[in-house]
Write an enzyme that holds these catalytic residues in place. Structure first.
Site: not given
Ligand code: AMP
Length: 186
Positions: A144, A13, A88, A133, A127
């Site tokens: 996740r 993404k 999400r 990360r 990654r």
């Molecule tokens: P991402 O970089 O989009 O994979 O987001 C990393 C982490 O941030 C996720 O595993 C969640 O813990 C948190 N997070 C990001 N976006 C959301 C969202 N829309 N709702 C809830 N948690 C989020």
């Protein structure tokens, strides 16, 4: 152009978001990036976010909806935006729909990048080596993915029902996937 990218963690993404926002000259709104910035700043939000992120859990809907609402009201979103990582959950999707309705607008496409779990685990572990990360370790990755299947995947049917969904095969080179998306949303 108002786009949402939906896909599993490690599904590409972020990479596609950067390319698409460049091509369409729209802001890239990544809630994950916003939260990571808050963690780096050490703000109250950052401290709270870190607890959830390190477990691979989602932050509460109400909190995320508030953050997104503030961001979407910025001037740079007037002519479009790309959402990466939001919504999400179904409640986030419903709240976004209401927000856009109040602004007299709507999403153009919801791009679902589909990648099988086995491939995701491989990519996420890689990654972890490259970017370091803190949520890219094996236990967090498993959680996740579980959270993705339980809470985020239902959004695919939610948007299919609204006639907004575009399904993209997420296996291939970055260029191949970009070109699949471009042909689908043209
Ligand atoms: P991402 O970089 O989009 O994979 O987001 C990393 C982490 O941030 C996720 O595993 C969640 O813990 C948190 N997070 C990001 N976006 C959301 C969202 N829309 N709702 C809830 N948690 C989020």
């Amino acid at each position: 152009m108002k786009l949402i990218l939906v896909g599993p963690p490690g599904g590409g993404k972020g990479t596609q978001a950067k390319i698409l926002t460049g091509n369409y000259s729209i802001p890239h709104i990544s809630t994950g990036d916003m939260l990571r910035a808050a963690v780096t700043e050490g703000s109250e939000l950052g401290k709270k976010a870190k607890e959830y992120m390190d477990q691979g859990e989602l932050l509460p809907d109400e909190l995320m909806i508030g953050i997104l609402k503030d961001r979407i009201l910025h001037d740079d979103c007037k002519n479009g935006f790309l959402l990466d990582g939001f919504p999400r959950t179904i409640p986030q999707g419903e709240a976004l729909g209401e927000m856009l309705h109040e602004l007299n607008t709507d999403i153009d496409y919801v791009v679902h990048i589909d990648v099988p779990d086995e491939e995701l685990v491989k990519r996420l572990l890689k990654r972890a080596e490259i970017e370091g990360r803190s949520d890219d370790n094996e236990d967090t990755i498993k959680n996740r993915l579980k959270v993705y299947h339980e809470l985020t995947k239902p959004l695919i049917d939610f948007y299919k029902g609204k006639g907004k969904l575009v399904d993209i095969d997420g296996i291939g080179t970055v260029e191949e996937i970009t070109s699949r998306i471009n042909s689908a949303i043209r």
